[in-house]
Design a protein around this motif. Structure first.
Motif, short mmCIF file in Angstrom:
data_model
loop_
_atom_site.label_atom_id
_atom_site.label_comp_id
_atom_site.label_asym_id
_atom_site.label_seq_id
_atom_site.Cartn_x
_atom_site.Cartn_y
_atom_site.Cartn_z
N ILE A 1 0.89 -1.11 0.05
CA ILE A 1 -0.16 -0.04 0.09
C ILE A 1 0.85 1.22 0.00
CG2 ILE A 1 -1.81 1.17 1.20
CD1 ILE A 1 -2.61 -1.45 0.24
N VAL A 2 0.57 2.30 -0.92
CA VAL A 2 1.44 3.41 -1.04
C VAL A 2 0.62 4.40 -0.56
CG1 VAL A 2 2.94 2.66 -2.75
CG2 VAL A 2 0.86 3.53 -3.60
N LYS A 3 -0.57 4.57 -0.32
CA LYS A 3 -1.56 5.54 -0.12
C LYS A 3 -2.66 5.00 0.57
CE LYS A 3 -1.76 10.32 -1.74
NZ LYS A 3 -1.76 11.16 -2.90
N THR A 4 -3.10 5.70 1.55
CA THR A 4 -4.51 5.41 2.04
C THR A 4 -5.14 6.84 2.24
OG1 THR A 4 -3.29 3.63 3.45
CG2 THR A 4 -5.59 4.62 4.18
N TYR A 5 -6.53 6.66 1.68
CA TYR A 5 -7.63 7.82 1.55
C TYR A 5 -8.38 7.38 2.69
CZ TYR A 5 -5.88 9.15 -2.69
OH TYR A 5 -4.86 9.56 -3.84
N LYS A 6 -8.71 8.42 3.74
CA LYS A 6 -9.49 8.19 4.91
C LYS A 6 -11.05 8.30 4.46
CE LYS A 6 -6.53 7.78 8.28
NZ LYS A 6 -6.74 6.20 8.76
N PRO A 7 -11.95 7.94 5.14
CA PRO A 7 -13.23 8.00 4.72
C PRO A 7 -13.68 9.59 4.62
CG PRO A 7 -13.15 6.41 6.44
CD PRO A 7 -11.85 7.12 6.25
N LYS A 8 -14.38 9.83 3.45
CA LYS A 8 -14.79 11.25 2.90
C LYS A 8 -15.94 11.41 3.83
CE LYS A 8 -16.08 14.22 -0.70
NZ LYS A 8 -16.62 14.30 -2.05
N VAL A 9 -15.99 12.52 4.51
CA VAL A 9 -17.20 13.30 5.29
C VAL A 9 -18.04 13.95 4.15
CG1 VAL A 9 -18.10 14.87 7.06
CG2 VAL A 9 -15.98 13.73 7.26
N VAL A 10 -19.67 13.50 4.27
CA VAL A 10 -20.40 13.88 3.43
C VAL A 10 -21.54 14.74 3.85
CG1 VAL A 10 -20.08 12.19 1.61
CG2 VAL A 10 -21.61 11.75 3.41
N GLY A 11 -21.59 14.76 5.30
CA GLY A 11 -22.80 15.37 5.99
C GLY A 11 -22.32 15.59 7.54
N VAL A 12 -22.76 16.57 8.25
CA VAL A 12 -22.63 16.83 9.48
C VAL A 12 -23.66 17.32 10.25
CG1 VAL A 12 -20.90 17.82 11.29
CG2 VAL A 12 -19.93 17.06 9.37
N VAL A 13 -23.86 16.96 11.34
CA VAL A 13 -25.09 17.37 12.28
C VAL A 13 -24.59 17.72 13.65
CG1 VAL A 13 -27.53 16.96 13.59
CG2 VAL A 13 -27.03 16.06 11.28
N VAL A 14 -24.85 19.18 13.90
CA VAL A 14 -24.15 19.58 15.36
C VAL A 14 -25.15 20.15 15.94
CG1 VAL A 14 -22.68 21.49 16.26
CG2 VAL A 14 -22.17 20.56 14.01
N VAL A 15 -25.39 19.71 17.54
CA VAL A 15 -26.36 20.16 18.19
C VAL A 15 -25.44 20.85 19.25
CG1 VAL A 15 -28.38 19.55 19.94
CG2 VAL A 15 -28.09 18.07 17.88
N ALA A 16 -25.96 22.04 19.35
CA ALA A 16 -24.97 22.88 20.39
C ALA A 16 -25.69 23.93 21.03
CB ALA A 16 -23.79 23.61 19.39
N GLU A 17 -25.41 24.12 22.51
CA GLU A 17 -25.96 25.20 23.30
C GLU A 17 -25.29 26.76 22.65
OE1 GLU A 17 -26.11 23.38 27.74
OE2 GLU A 17 -24.46 24.37 27.20
N GLY A 18 -26.21 27.73 22.65
CA GLY A 18 -25.72 28.80 21.97
C GLY A 18 -26.11 28.99 20.68
N SER A 19 -26.48 27.96 19.92
CA SER A 19 -26.76 28.21 18.30
C SER A 19 -27.98 28.76 18.19
CB SER A 19 -26.55 26.80 17.87
OG SER A 19 -27.50 25.76 18.43
N GLU A 20 -28.83 28.98 19.12
CA GLU A 20 -30.12 29.63 18.89
C GLU A 20 -29.84 31.18 18.41
OE1 GLU A 20 -29.34 29.65 23.06
OE2 GLU A 20 -29.59 27.99 21.76
N ASN A 21 -28.42 31.52 18.78
CA ASN A 21 -28.06 32.85 18.25
C ASN A 21 -27.79 32.84 16.77
OD1 ASN A 21 -26.06 34.80 17.51
ND2 ASN A 21 -26.29 35.41 19.57
N SER A 22 -28.42 33.47 15.92
CA SER A 22 -28.03 33.29 14.46
C SER A 22 -26.69 33.46 14.00
CB SER A 22 -28.97 33.99 13.55
OG SER A 22 -28.58 35.63 13.84
N LYS A 23 -25.79 34.36 14.61
CA LYS A 23 -24.18 34.66 14.66
C LYS A 23 -23.62 33.23 14.74
CE LYS A 23 -20.39 37.43 15.40
NZ LYS A 23 -19.49 36.21 15.29
N ILE A 24 -23.90 32.96 16.08
CA ILE A 24 -23.12 31.43 16.76
C ILE A 24 -23.39 30.47 15.67
CG2 ILE A 24 -23.09 30.00 18.36
CD1 ILE A 24 -23.46 32.38 20.17
N LYS A 25 -24.69 30.27 15.19
CA LYS A 25 -24.97 29.33 14.14
C LYS A 25 -24.33 29.29 13.03
CE LYS A 25 -29.43 27.05 12.03
NZ LYS A 25 -30.56 27.16 11.94
N TYR A 26 -24.12 30.66 12.45
CA TYR A 26 -23.39 30.70 11.19
C TYR A 26 -21.76 30.63 11.39
CZ TYR A 26 -20.98 32.89 7.25
OH TYR A 26 -20.21 33.19 6.36
#
Length: 198
Positions: free
Chosen positions: A149-174
């Motif tokens: 093996i000469v090269k290994t490609y890690k699994p590609k990320v195709v989507g992310v869901v984030v649930v966070a405190e403070g993200s009700e604020n539109s600036k923080i969400k952005y």
């Protein structure tokens, strides 16, 4: 075969004959064993395939490696998002497109042959043939033969869901969406950010 008569003969015979008969009995049992295993096609001694075991171990190792990689990505993303001002607790879910991709070393060999022929009238014709061949380079190790093996490609990320405190604020969400989008080179519509339940 009547074994009771055979044992009776053993009792009545002299010491030298007893040894001879004992050897004969052992040979008889060995013969019966060989005939039995030949016709049943199932050897009584279990056999293990080292190749099959190495394949199972390889699959198990690949799954563990992928799970470890996914857990590391989640942990790193949570830690970095918590550093954004206004963000409290964070939980994330990451969707991957495929498994880890391994690129083997390939040995290529190309040949070009050119033949020139002259016809009766003195005209020349040339024919050229090109052939390319390639094969995967194999290495030997303790678990058997494997591709190099000469090269290994890690699994590609195709989507992310984030649930966070403070993200009700539109600036923080952005800010969260932008950070995740830049980190994984994702379009903004593939990053979903939601406020955490209180």
């Amino acid at each position: 075969m009547d074994f009771s008569k055979l044992f009776q003969k053993l009792k009545n015979s002299s010491e030298g004959a007893k040894t001879k008969n004992l050897i004969l009995i052992c040979l008889t049992f060995i013969f019966i064993y060989i005939v039995f295993t030949f016709f049943t096609n199932k050897p009584m001694i279990p056999t293990f395939s080292s190749n099959q075991n190495s394949t199972q171990q390889s699959d198990s190792t690949d799954k563990q490696t992928r799970q470890q990689y996914e857990d590391e990505q989640k942990s790193q993303l949570k830690n970095i998002l918590k550093q954004i001002e206004g963000v409290g607790n964070v939980d994330v879910m990451i969707t991957f497109e495929s498994d880890e991709t391994k690129v083997p070393a390939v040995d290529t060999n190309s040949q070009k042959n050119t033949n020139e022929t002259t016809d009766k009238e003195g005209g020349k014709q040339s024919n050229s043939q090109e052939s390319d061949s390639s094969k995967v380079v194999i290495t030997s190790n303790s678990s058997g033969n494997e591709p190099l093996i000469v090269k290994t490609y890690k699994p590609k990320v195709v989507g992310v869901v984030v649930v966070a405190e403070g993200s009700e604020n539109s600036k923080i969400k952005y800010d969260i969406s932008k950070a995740v989008s830049n980190l994984y080179n994702l379009p903004m519509d593939k990053v979903n950010v939601y406020p955490m339940k209180k």
